[in-house]
Design an enzyme around this catalytic site. Structure first.
Site, PDB file in Angstrom:
ATOM      1  N   ASP A   5      19.427 -21.977  -0.412  1.00 33.49           N
ATOM      2  CA  ASP A   5      18.140 -22.565  -0.708  1.00 33.49           C
ATOM      3  C   ASP A   5      17.105 -21.510  -0.605  1.00 33.49           C
ATOM      4  OD1 ASP A   5      15.719 -24.360  -0.836  1.00 33.49           O
ATOM      5  OD2 ASP A   5      16.318 -25.092   1.136  1.00 33.49           O
ATOM      6  N   ASP A  51      13.578 -26.509   0.802  1.00 36.61           N
ATOM      7  CA  ASP A  51      13.397 -27.802   0.806  1.00 36.61           C
ATOM      8  C   ASP A  51      14.986 -28.466   0.761  1.00 36.61           C
ATOM      9  OD1 ASP A  51      15.116 -27.322  -1.645  1.00 36.61           O
ATOM     10  OD2 ASP A  51      14.034 -28.305  -3.067  1.00 36.61           O
ATOM     11  N   ASP A 110      18.848 -23.628  -4.793  1.00 33.06           N
ATOM     12  CA  ASP A 110      18.200 -23.410  -6.167  1.00 33.06           C
ATOM     13  C   ASP A 110      18.596 -21.772  -6.926  1.00 33.06           C
ATOM     14  OD1 ASP A 110      16.788 -21.543  -4.442  1.00 33.06           O
ATOM     15  OD2 ASP A 110      15.366 -23.380  -3.566  1.00 33.06           O
ATOM     16  N   ASP A 118      27.526 -24.487 -17.504  1.00 38.57           N
ATOM     17  CA  ASP A 118      28.136 -25.587 -17.588  1.00 38.57           C
ATOM     18  C   ASP A 118      27.676 -26.690 -18.652  1.00 38.57           C
ATOM     19  OD1 ASP A 118      29.716 -28.186 -16.723  1.00 38.57           O
ATOM     20  OD2 ASP A 118      29.700 -27.095 -14.806  1.00 38.57           O
ATOM     21  N   ASP A 163      32.438 -29.465 -19.424  1.00 41.45           N
ATOM     22  CA  ASP A 163      32.936 -30.635 -18.640  1.00 41.45           C
ATOM     23  C   ASP A 163      33.834 -31.831 -19.290  1.00 41.45           C
ATOM     24  OD1 ASP A 163      32.193 -31.830 -16.134  1.00 41.45           O
ATOM     25  OD2 ASP A 163      31.676 -33.362 -17.528  1.00 41.45           O
ATOM     26  N   GLU A 176      37.175 -27.890 -19.527  1.00 38.19           N
ATOM     27  CA  GLU A 176      37.849 -28.802 -18.373  1.00 38.19           C
ATOM     28  C   GLU A 176      38.430 -30.094 -18.973  1.00 38.19           C
ATOM     29  OE1 GLU A 176      36.710 -31.275 -14.387  1.00 38.19           O
ATOM     30  OE2 GLU A 176      35.688 -31.594 -16.499  1.00 38.19           O
ATOM     31  N   HIS A 227      34.185 -27.595  -7.288  1.00 41.13           N
ATOM     32  CA  HIS A 227      33.262 -28.614  -6.673  1.00 41.13           C
ATOM     33  C   HIS A 227      33.890 -29.923  -6.826  1.00 41.13           C
ATOM     34  CE1 HIS A 227      32.884 -28.901 -10.831  1.00 41.13           C
ATOM     35  NE2 HIS A 227      32.028 -30.317 -10.837  1.00 41.13           N
ATOM     36  N   ASP A 228      34.868 -30.187  -7.083  1.00 44.61           N
ATOM     37  CA  ASP A 228      35.831 -31.528  -7.006  1.00 44.61           C
ATOM     38  C   ASP A 228      36.943 -31.618  -6.367  1.00 44.61           C
ATOM     39  OD1 ASP A 228      33.883 -32.352  -9.033  1.00 44.61           O
ATOM     40  OD2 ASP A 228      35.108 -31.987 -10.936  1.00 44.61           O
TER      41      ASP A 228
END
Ligand code: NOJ
Length: 624
Positions: A69, A73, A77, A146, A254, A313, A385-386
Site C-alpha cells: 500500500d 488507505d 496499489d 488479467d 480469467d 485459466e 489468489h484462489d
C-alpha cells in the site's frame, strides 16, 4: 494448409490478420464497412510465427490489493508495486501478472469490472500504470494483465444498457431468459435452469425491471457476457488491442473456457445433498470455445511481433483439450491453467478437504507432463489468489516450514512448463489463523458459510473447511517486514496480516542466504542457465512411492535427477525400481546442483533426510 494474410488498410488504424478463404480478400473495418484499399499485404502460412521465449521464463503473480500500500488507505496499489519492483528484480522473475486493477465495485475484489479501460482509483491512475509499466520494462521484465471477459460487473455500462429494456440493442450482450415454463418469475425454481453459482445460490438473478433472469456463473454482480453475439467479441478484442498498444505483454484470461455455452442451456445433474444442478458440462469448454479463442488470437495477437504471453485459466479443462488450446499449429493460447492437481484433496466440494496423498499428485502432474510432451505446453503452479497456501496444504507449515517450502518449489520449478510464483510464496507464507466468519472478506467463503449454516450445517465444521480451503488464506497482506502490519501499510489493512509476519517476512528472507527467498532465486537462475530445465523431457520415477517425488529431465546429453522427500522422516530411495545399475552408479557420483532440507547421516547416497530435496546433474556418457 491454412493461409493467413496480414493487411494494413488505408482506412484502418491497425494491421488486420485474417484467414483467407477462397480468394475473399475483402475485410470489414471496425464499423462494418468493407475495406478494399490495402497499403500492404503479407501472406503467412499456418502456423503463425510464435516465439517460445516463455519456456525459460518465470511469472510472478501480484494480487494488487494485498501486495503493498503506497498511500496508507490500507489497500495495496500501483504505487506500492512500483516501490517494491526491486524485490522482484532480485528474485529474477521475467514476467509480472497483475490481478485486476480496472475500475470495479469490488464485489469480487476486482474480478467484476465496470470499465476495462481505466484503473480503479483504489489502485491509482492510468499515469501510475504507465509509470509502472515503464519501470517494469526498464528492469527487463514484462507485464501481463488479467483479462476478465466471461463476465462484467453489473455496473458496467454494457450491462446497465442491456438491463434497461428488452429492446435495448445491447440486450443480447448478456444471457437473458424468461422464467421456466409453467412457473411465475420470482418463485423458487422459476430460474431458467437449475444451475448453481460458484458463489452459492442460483446462477440466475431476476431483474424486476424487465421481468427476465440474467445468468451469472459467479456473483449476481458478475453477469455473464454472451459471446455468441459478434459485437461482444469485437468489443473485447478492441479493448485487448488497446492494452497491447499501451505496451502490456499479454494476458492471463480469467475462466476463459466458460465463454462458450451450450445455447440450449440444459439443466444440470443434481448431486446427492446438493441444492442446485451442476451445469458445468454445459459451459466448460462449450461447443465454440476453440473457435472463439482462435478468433481472439487472429484478431488480437497474430499481427503483433512482440514477445507476448497468453495463458487461459480453465477450471475442469482436460488434458486433451489443453493439447488443442496450446498446440502452436492451432494458434490459440501459449498455455492454460489446469486445475486437476489443486483438487486432489477435495472431497464432495472444495470445503470438504481430504488427506493429501502424494501418489495422486504425482499421477496427475505426471500425466500432464506426459500428455503435453510432444504438443503444447504446461503452466506450473501451486498457489494463486484462489488457492490456500501450498506450504500449509502439501507441506509442513510447522517446524519444517522452510524446508518444505523449498522442496515444493524445487519439485514445481523442475517440471517441464512455465512456473508461476504467487506473492508471498517466495518467502514461504502460510495459511492464516481465521477464527470466525467475521474474519473473512471473500464473497465465496461468506456466501458458502451462510448457505451451509442456513441448511443446518455445524458452523464450526463449515469454518474448518474455510480455514483449510478459503481464498482469503492467499489474500492476507504480503509480509514485508516484522513491523506494524508487516510493512504492508501505514493505515489499517483491509484484511488482517498474518501474526506470523514477525518471523516470516521478506526483509528477513532477503537477509538470510539460506532462506526460501534465495532458494527460489536459485531455482529461477537454474532455469535461465540450464536449457534442460526449460526444454528437457520428463520421466516420472517411483510413481507409487508414498512420500518420495522423483523424476529425471533430459536434453541431449545433459540429465537431471530430482529427488524430494515429502515427509519428516528419513527415507531410503530405491532407484533400482526404475533405473538400471549403471544409471544408479552414475547418479551416486553426480554433481548436486541444488539441495535443501535436512541431510541424512546414513552415508547412503540416496537416503533423504526430512523434507530434503536435491537436483543431481550429469552429462550422459561422461565419466564422473
Ligand atoms: C477466477 C478468478 O481467479 C477468481 O478469483 C474469480 O473469483 C473468478 N474467476 C470470477 O472472475
Amino acid at each position: 494448409m491454412r493461409v493467413f494474410a496480414v493487411f494494413v488498410a488505408c482506412e484502418a488504424s491497425r494491421p488486420v490478420t485474417t484467414e483467407v478463404a477462397s480468394g475473399a480478400w475483402v475485410l470489414p473495418l471496425a464499423d462494418g464497412r468493407p475495406c478494399r484499399r490495402w497499403q500492404s499485404a503479407a501472406v503467412i502460412t499456418s502456423p503463425m510465427p510464435r516465439s517460445t521465449w516463455f519456456r525459460s521464463a518465470v511469472v510472478y503473480q501480484i494480487y494488487p490489493r494485498s501486495f503493498a500500500d503506497g498511500d496508507g488507505d490500507g489497500i495495496g496499489d500501483l504505487r506500492g508495486i512500483i516501490d517494491h519492483l526491486d524485490h522482484l528484480a532480485e528474485l529474477g522473475v521475467d514476467v509480472i501478472w497483475l490481478s485486476p486493477i480496472y475500475r470495479s465495485p469490488h464485489d469480487d475484489n476486482g474480478y467484476d469490472i465496470s470499465d476495462y479501460e481505466d484503473i480503479d482509483p483504489l489502485f491509482g491512475t492510468l499515469a501510475d500504470f504507465d509509470e509502472l509499466l515503464s519501470k517494469v520494462h526498464a528492469r527487463g521484465m514484462k507485464l501481463v494483465m488479467d483479462l476478465v471477459v466471461n463476465h462484467t460487473s453489473d455496473e458496467h455500462p454494457w450491462f446497465v444498457e442491456s438491463r434497461s429494456s428488452r429492446e435495448n440493442p445491447r440486450r443480447d450482450w448478456y444471457w437473458w431468459r424468461p422464467a421456466r415454463q409453467g412457473t411465475t418469475a420470482g418463485e423458487p425454481g422459476a430460474e431458467p435452469t437449475n444451475w448453481g453459482s460458484f458463489f452459492s445460490g442460483p446462477a440466475w438473478e431476476l431483474d424486476p425491471v424487465t421481468g427476465e433472469y440474467y445468468l451469472h456463473l459467479f456473483s449476481r454482480k458478475q453477469p455473464d457476457l454472451n459471446w455468441e453475439q459478434p459485437d461482444v467479441r469485437a468489443a473485447v478484442y478492441e479493448m485487448m488491442r488497446w492494452w497491447l498498444a499501451r505496451g502490456v505483454d499479454g494476458f492471463r484470461m480469467d475462466v476463459i473456457n466458460m465463454i462458450s455455452k451450450d445455447t440450449s442451456l440444459p439443466d444440470g445433474i443434481v448431486r446427492e445433498g446438493a441444492l442446485y444442478g451442476d451445469g458445468r458440462r454445459h459451459y466448460f469448454c462449450g461447443p465454440r470455445i476453440h473457435e472463439f479463442v482462435h478468433e481472439m488470437h487472429l484478431e488480437v495477437f497474430a499481427g503483433c511481433e512482440r514477445e507476448l504471453i497468453t495463458v487461459g485459466e480453465m477450471p475442469g479443462v482436460t488434458v486433451d483439450d489443453a493439447r488443442l488450446f496450446t498446440d502452436p499449429q492451432r494458434a490459440e493460447l501459449d498455455m492454460v491453467f489446469q486445475f486437476e492437481h489443486v483438487v486432489i484433496d477435495h472431497g464432495v466440494s472444495k470445503w470438504d478437504v481430504q488427506p493429501f496423498d502424494l501418489r495422486k499428485l504425482k499421477a496427475s502432474l505426471g500425466r500432464w507432463q506426459a500428455e503435453l510432451a510432444d504438443i503444447g505446453w504446461n503452466s506450473l503452479y501451486w498457489n494463486n489468489h484462489d488457492q490456500p497456501r501450498v506450504v500449509s496444504r502439501f507441506g509442513d507449515d510447522g517446524v519444517h516450514r522452510v524446508d518444505s517450502a523449498k522442496l515444493l518449489a524445487t519439485v514445481l520449478h523442475l517440471h517441464r512448463g512455465t512456473p508461476y510464483v504467487y506473492q508471498g510464496e517466495e518467502i514461504g507464507m502460510t495459511n492464516a489463523p481465521f477464527a470466525t466468519v467475521a474474519d473473512q472478506h471473500d464473497i465465496e467463503a461468506i456466501n458458502h458459510y451462510h448457505e451451509a449454516v442456513g441448511v443446518g450445517a455445524d458452523p464450526e465444521v463449515v469454518m474448518r473447511g474455510i480455514r483449510r480451503s478459503g481464498r482469503d488464506n492467499a489474500r492476507t497482506p504480503m509480509q514485508w517486514d516484522a513491523g506494524t502490519h508487516a510493512g504492508f501499510t501505514t493505515g489499517v489493512p483491509w484484511l488482517a496480516v498474518n501474526p506470523n509476519h514477525v518471523e516470516i517476512n521478506a526483509a528477513a528472507a532477503r537477509a538470510d542466504p539460506d532462506s526460501v527467498f534465495h532458494h527460489y532465486r536459485r531455482l529461477i537462475e537454474l532455469r535461465h542457465r540450464e536449457p534442460v530445465v526449460a526444454d528437457g523431457d520428463f520421466t516420472m520415477l517411483l510413481a507409487d512411492h508414498p512420500t518420495v517425488y522423483a523424476f529425471t529431465r533430459r536434453l541431449e546429453d545433459v540429465e537431471l535427477l530430482v529427488l524430494a522427500n515429502f515427509s519428516s522422516g528419513a527415507v531410503d530411495v530405491q532407484l533400482s525400481d526404475d533405473l538400471d545399475g549403471g544409471a544408479i552408479a552414475a547418479w551416486s557420483a553426480s554433481e548436486i546442483v541444488l539441495r535443501s532440507g535436512v541431510r541424512s547421516s546414513s552415508g547412503h547416497p540416496f537416503t533423504l533426510g526430512p523434507w530434503e530435496a536435491r537436483v543431481h546433474r550429469r552429462v550422459v556418457g561422461a565419466t564422473a
